[in-house]
Design a protein around this motif. Structure first.
Motif, PDB file in Angstrom:
ATOM      1  N   UNK A 249       0.669  -1.341  -0.093  1.00  0.00           N
ATOM      2  CA  UNK A 249      -0.096  -0.032   0.015  1.00  0.00           C
ATOM      3  C   UNK A 249       0.989   1.106   0.011  1.00  0.00           C
ATOM      4  N   UNK A 250       1.886   1.160   0.661  1.00  0.00           N
ATOM      5  CA  UNK A 250       2.512   2.439   1.107  1.00  0.00           C
ATOM      6  C   UNK A 250       3.359   2.979  -0.103  1.00  0.00           C
ATOM      7  N   UNK A 251       3.962   1.935  -0.969  1.00  0.00           N
ATOM      8  CA  UNK A 251       4.938   2.289  -1.889  1.00  0.00           C
ATOM      9  C   UNK A 251       4.164   3.157  -3.091  1.00  0.00           C
ATOM     10  N   UNK A 252       2.963   2.591  -3.449  1.00  0.00           N
ATOM     11  CA  UNK A 252       2.294   3.526  -4.380  1.00  0.00           C
ATOM     12  C   UNK A 252       2.163   4.871  -3.934  1.00  0.00           C
ATOM     13  N   UNK A 253       1.582   4.784  -2.580  1.00  0.00           N
ATOM     14  CA  UNK A 253       1.183   6.056  -1.904  1.00  0.00           C
ATOM     15  C   UNK A 253       2.450   6.957  -1.834  1.00  0.00           C
ATOM     16  N   UNK A 254       3.569   6.524  -1.538  1.00  0.00           N
ATOM     17  CA  UNK A 254       4.795   7.377  -1.568  1.00  0.00           C
ATOM     18  C   UNK A 254       4.924   8.078  -2.923  1.00  0.00           C
ATOM     19  N   UNK A 255       4.751   7.234  -4.003  1.00  0.00           N
ATOM     20  CA  UNK A 255       5.178   7.417  -5.276  1.00  0.00           C
ATOM     21  C   UNK A 255       4.222   8.511  -5.783  1.00  0.00           C
ATOM     22  N   UNK A 256       2.771   8.368  -5.515  1.00  0.00           N
ATOM     23  CA  UNK A 256       1.853   9.308  -5.664  1.00  0.00           C
ATOM     24  C   UNK A 256       1.768  10.787  -5.186  1.00  0.00           C
ATOM     25  N   UNK A 257       1.952  10.615  -3.799  1.00  0.00           N
ATOM     26  CA  UNK A 257       2.069  11.932  -3.131  1.00  0.00           C
ATOM     27  C   UNK A 257       3.366  12.253  -2.437  1.00  0.00           C
ATOM     28  N   UNK A 258       3.905  12.965  -3.142  1.00  0.00           N
ATOM     29  CA  UNK A 258       5.700  13.359  -2.596  1.00  0.00           C
ATOM     30  C   UNK A 258       5.510  14.112  -1.375  1.00  0.00           C
ATOM     31  N   UNK A 259       4.641  14.690  -0.930  1.00  0.00           N
ATOM     32  CA  UNK A 259       4.500  15.487   0.122  1.00  0.00           C
ATOM     33  C   UNK A 259       4.545  14.528   1.620  1.00  0.00           C
ATOM     34  N   UNK A 260       4.269  13.338   1.268  1.00  0.00           N
ATOM     35  CA  UNK A 260       3.731  12.444   2.460  1.00  0.00           C
ATOM     36  C   UNK A 260       4.756  11.969   3.292  1.00  0.00           C
TER      37      UNK A 260
END
Ligand SMILES: C[S@@+](CC[C@H](N)C(=O)[O-])C[C@H]1O[C@@H](n2cnc3c(N)ncnc32)[C@H](O)[C@@H]1O
Length: 433
Positions: A249-260
């Motif tokens: 879950x977190x890898x796609x999230x990190x790639x999509x939202x660079x502020x996170x």
């Protein structure tokens, strides 16, 4: 409604759901999906397809209900060995081999490459081709198509298929003995799960069993990579992914939202595997310090504190209430007043008419005369519940089960997001700490 009117109403649901699905498939100049195609349709792997999944849920539910109504009874109950055929395909890399022969390969040649006899392998591939997975381009000549491409051994669908057909199926085989066996019938111990029984208790629990086949485990994680379409991630700056696994879950999230800022917590051995995968798959997020991978036992330790979002995906369904309560209490301990807890899991529904006394629906209600839970349109929900039984002696929960858990741990469910398969429950702290 008369029986004839019900059949015609199901037909009309099939019509409208198909029209909706086609409109979504062909939007933005895309083509209608084609079973003979040898490339994926762009939406086959898209992760923002909740509207499409909702149309398909109605379509699958109505088609199956119509067939169960009109077909001879045994058609619905007897004889499906697709799972056994799929395991042969994935374990022997059949789709990988066919990838090199786009116009097809004679089954004797294909079988020779994997040490089999063509006439037997044909009997494995033909039932799958008859259901739309593989094409028999001419008699005994098989080729990949848009569906079988997903059974290549590098694909997430292949990974989860292998876990289901190789490991979970072992538990399915002893379900009857587990339900009535003297040691097992009343036990909720993960060590007494049907899979553990089938393997003569060689493993302590299913986590140990799955870790014994790390490649399959990693592959299966590729299957679950939705970043939850529609959820306002932009509003949040920090996320704790608890029981993160290797970060599917977190890898796609990190790639999509660079502020996170993202913190992943899991058991030490899983975090070690995760470091390797993050450094290859999302090296920038990993080396910039935006992502922290920290070992933690969620029963005994409080996660990183004061973060915006605490996220638990496919975690609580591994555990019964006492363990789940321990996890949720530790999460609450970490939370600040502004923090949100997100739980993503299937929310089980009865197939009987709804009696919604608790005021929260577990997602959309099916149009009549479909069964209220969308019938076979939600089949994966019940299959997942049985998977939790076979593997962990655990279960998926109903909405009332989740409300009870929330009440016991000082949370309030403030919103339910129907993702058409799983639901996302959004919770806040019910009372100040
Ligand atoms: C079904 S997996 C879900 C993984 C991930 N959330 C996902 O959606 O891909 C459950 C995870 O819980 C982790 N887990 C099990 N026991 C744990 C514990 N005591 N503390 C922390 N994590 C644990 C497992 O290692 C596994 O990665």
């Amino acid at each position: 409604m008369s029986e004839q009117a019900k059949v015609l109403a199901l037909l009309s649901l099939i019509n409208s759901a198909t029209t909706d699905a086609l409109a979504l498939y062909t939007a933005d100049d895309r083509d209608v999906p084609d079973l003979r195609s040898t490339v994926s349709h762009p939406l086959d792997t898209a992760d923002d397809t909740v509207a499409l999944k909702k149309a398909i849920r109605t379509l699958e539910g109505a088609c199956q209900q119509l067939c169960a109504t009109l077909a001879p009874p045994q058609h619905t109950m007897v004889g499906n060995f697709d799972w056994a055929c799929i395991r042969v395909v994935v374990e022997h890399g059949i789709a990988d081999i066919l990838d090199k022969f786009p116009s097809g390969l004679y089954v004797d040649e294909l079988a020779a490459k994997v040490g089999m006899i063509g006439s037997k392998l044909a009997r494995v591939l033909r039932p799958l081709a008859s259901k739309g997975c593989f094409i028999e381009v001419s008699e005994d000549v098989f080729a990949n198509n848009r569906l079988s491409l997903h059974l290549r051994t590098s694909e997430g669908v292949a990974g989860i298929s292998l876990v289901m057909t190789k490991q979970v199926a072992k538990g399915a085989h002893v379900l009857t003995e587990n339900l009535a066996g003297s040691r097992y019938a009343t036990s909720f111990d993960p060590g007494d799960a049907p899979c553990m029984q089938a393997l003569d208790h060689k493993y302590k629990d299913t986590f140990e069993l799955l870790r014994s086949d790390v490649r399959t485990l990693e592959l299966s994680c590729l299957h679950f990579s939705l970043t939850i379409p529609g959820f306002p991630w932009q509003k949040y700056n920090s996320v704790v992914d608890l029981g993160s696994g290797v970060g599917s879950f977190s890898r796609p999230l990190a790639k999509r939202f660079s502020h996170m800022q993202i913190t992943c917590h899991d058991l030490p051995e899983v975090i070690e595997e995760a470091k390797d995968i993050w450094s290859k798959d999302a090296p920038d997020a990993f080396t910039s310090g935006r992502v922290t991978l920290a070992p933690l036992n969620f029963f005994e330790q409080v996660p990183e504190s004061g973060r915006d979002v605490y996220y638990l995906r496919y975690v609580l369904h591994d555990w019964h209430d006492p363990e789940s309560i321990a996890i949720l209490r530790n999460v609450r301990e970490a939370m600040a007043p502004h923090s949100r807890l997100l739980i993503q899991d299937y929310v089980l529904r009865s197939s009987a008419p709804l009696d919604n006394q608790h005021g929260l629906d577990a997602g959309d209600i099916a149009p009549e005369p479909l069964l209220p839970n969308f019938g076979a349109g939600n089949a994966r929900m019940y299959s997942q519940d049985l998977t939790m039984f076979f593997t962990h002696n655990a279960r998926e929960r109903t909405m009332i089960d989740f409300i009870n858990l929330a009440n016991q741990t000082g949370f309030l469910i403030v919103k339910v997001w129907d993702l058409a398969e799983t639901c996302l429950l959004e919770l806040e702290m019910a009372l100040p700490k």
